[in-house]
Design a protein around this motif. Structure first.
Motif, PDB file in Angstrom:
ATOM      1  N   ILE A  26      -9.649  -1.817  11.101  1.00 44.47           N
ATOM      2  CA  ILE A  26      -9.402  -1.133  12.372  1.00 44.47           C
ATOM      3  C   ILE A  26     -10.029  -1.923  13.512  1.00 44.47           C
ATOM      4  O   ILE A  26      -9.396  -2.159  14.547  1.00 44.47           O
ATOM      5  N   ASP A  27     -11.288  -2.349  13.332  1.00 46.65           N
ATOM      6  CA  ASP A  27     -11.983  -3.128  14.367  1.00 46.65           C
ATOM      7  C   ASP A  27     -11.220  -4.398  14.730  1.00 46.65           C
ATOM      8  O   ASP A  27     -11.204  -4.817  15.876  1.00 46.65           O
ATOM      9  N   LYS A  28     -10.593  -5.016  13.730  1.00 44.67           N
ATOM     10  CA  LYS A  28      -9.878  -6.282  13.945  1.00 44.67           C
ATOM     11  C   LYS A  28      -8.393  -6.061  14.255  1.00 44.67           C
ATOM     12  O   LYS A  28      -7.626  -7.018  14.321  1.00 44.67           O
ATOM     13  N   GLU A  29      -8.025  -4.781  14.409  1.00 42.00           N
ATOM     14  CA  GLU A  29      -6.652  -4.403  14.754  1.00 42.00           C
ATOM     15  C   GLU A  29      -5.635  -4.908  13.724  1.00 42.00           C
ATOM     16  O   GLU A  29      -4.540  -5.358  14.068  1.00 42.00           O
ATOM     17  N   ILE A  30      -6.021  -4.838  12.449  1.00 41.03           N
ATOM     18  CA  ILE A  30      -5.127  -5.166  11.341  1.00 41.03           C
ATOM     19  C   ILE A  30      -4.604  -3.839  10.806  1.00 41.03           C
ATOM     20  O   ILE A  30      -5.389  -2.950  10.465  1.00 41.03           O
ATOM     21  N   GLU A  31      -3.285  -3.710  10.744  1.00 39.52           N
ATOM     22  CA  GLU A  31      -2.701  -2.457  10.274  1.00 39.52           C
ATOM     23  C   GLU A  31      -3.057  -2.239   8.811  1.00 39.52           C
ATOM     24  O   GLU A  31      -2.929  -3.151   7.982  1.00 39.52           O
ATOM     25  N   VAL A  32      -3.488  -1.023   8.492  1.00 39.25           N
ATOM     26  CA  VAL A  32      -3.982  -0.726   7.152  1.00 39.25           C
ATOM     27  C   VAL A  32      -3.488   0.645   6.698  1.00 39.25           C
ATOM     28  O   VAL A  32      -3.396   1.579   7.499  1.00 39.25           O
ATOM     29  N   VAL A  33      -3.143   0.713   5.405  1.00 41.07           N
ATOM     30  CA  VAL A  33      -2.828   1.969   4.735  1.00 41.07           C
ATOM     31  C   VAL A  33      -3.742   2.044   3.516  1.00 41.07           C
ATOM     32  O   VAL A  33      -4.304   1.033   3.102  1.00 41.07           O
ATOM     33  N   ALA A  34      -3.879   3.251   2.951  1.00 46.61           N
ATOM     34  CA  ALA A  34      -4.874   3.401   1.889  1.00 46.61           C
ATOM     35  C   ALA A  34      -4.436   4.405   0.833  1.00 46.61           C
ATOM     36  O   ALA A  34      -3.809   5.417   1.150  1.00 46.61           O
ATOM     37  N   ILE A  35      -4.818   4.089  -0.407  1.00 41.44           N
ATOM     38  CA  ILE A  35      -4.619   5.003  -1.531  1.00 41.44           C
ATOM     39  C   ILE A  35      -5.950   5.128  -2.255  1.00 41.44           C
ATOM     40  O   ILE A  35      -6.624   4.128  -2.500  1.00 41.44           O
ATOM     41  N   GLY A  36      -6.310   6.364  -2.574  1.00 47.39           N
ATOM     42  CA  GLY A  36      -7.555   6.625  -3.290  1.00 47.39           C
ATOM     43  C   GLY A  36      -7.374   7.739  -4.295  1.00 47.39           C
ATOM     44  O   GLY A  36      -6.279   8.300  -4.435  1.00 47.39           O
ATOM     45  N   ALA A  37      -8.431   8.074  -4.974  1.00 44.46           N
ATOM     46  CA  ALA A  37      -8.390   9.146  -5.975  1.00 44.46           C
ATOM     47  C   ALA A  37      -8.233  10.514  -5.314  1.00 44.46           C
ATOM     48  O   ALA A  37      -7.658  11.437  -5.893  1.00 44.46           O
ATOM     49  N   LYS A  38      -8.737  10.641  -4.072  1.00 41.85           N
ATOM     50  CA  LYS A  38      -8.665  11.899  -3.341  1.00 41.85           C
ATOM     51  C   LYS A  38      -8.120  11.651  -1.940  1.00 41.85           C
ATOM     52  O   LYS A  38      -8.409  10.619  -1.332  1.00 41.85           O
ATOM     53  N   LYS A  39      -7.371  12.619  -1.444  1.00 44.17           N
ATOM     54  CA  LYS A  39      -6.877  12.529  -0.071  1.00 44.17           C
ATOM     55  C   LYS A  39      -8.057  12.600   0.884  1.00 44.17           C
ATOM     56  O   LYS A  39      -9.082  13.206   0.579  1.00 44.17           O
ATOM     57  N   GLY A  40      -7.887  11.988   2.026  1.00 41.48           N
ATOM     58  CA  GLY A  40      -8.932  12.029   3.036  1.00 41.48           C
ATOM     59  C   GLY A  40      -8.526  11.201   4.233  1.00 41.48           C
ATOM     60  O   GLY A  40      -7.356  10.853   4.393  1.00 41.48           O
TER      61      GLY A  40
END
Length: 120
Positions: A26-40
């Motif tokens: 986010i700080d470097k303005e790189i688009e990111v998506v995420a998958i984890g064991a729990k939603k959040g």
């Protein structure tokens, strides 16, 4: 076309490296998506708990141990990323071989170090 990074093994715990990585993206303005064991959520990034058909994934950065990665082999290959980063503790020779067979670049590195050195 935007290049998107998928953080796989994302956590809402601020002490986890996956969480820190999301904040650095986010700080470097790189688009990111995420998958984890729990939603959040980490800032404005939603952590999904299921495999989504994301588009334009350039890089998958792994924060899952070898045993947990196997459930994601086909999913990651289906995203057709340019590369997969194996962070410390995630090294998996079987998966590396499979990725290379599918013409996906493999990087055994630390995402946080790459970001801090502007080599991401």
């Amino acid at each position: 076309m935007k290049k998107v990074t998928l953080v796989l093994g994302a956590s809402t715990n601020p002490n986890k490296y996956s969480n820190i990585a999301i904040k650095r993206f986010i700080d470097k303005e790189i688009e990111v998506v995420a998958i984890g064991a729990k939603k959040g959520k980490v800032f404005n990034v939603v952590i999904d708990d299921e495999k989504k058909a994301y588009k334009n994934i350039d890089t998958v950065t792994l924060y899952l141990n070898k045993q947990r990665q196997e459930a994601y082999y086909n999913y990651i290959i289906s995203l057709n990323p340019r590369r997969v980063i194996f962070n410390p503790g995630t090294l998996n020779d079987d998966f590396i071989k499979l990725l290379k067979e599918n013409n996906i670049e493999v990087d055994v590195a630390c995402t946080l170090v790459l970001l801090s050195m502007n080599q991401y």
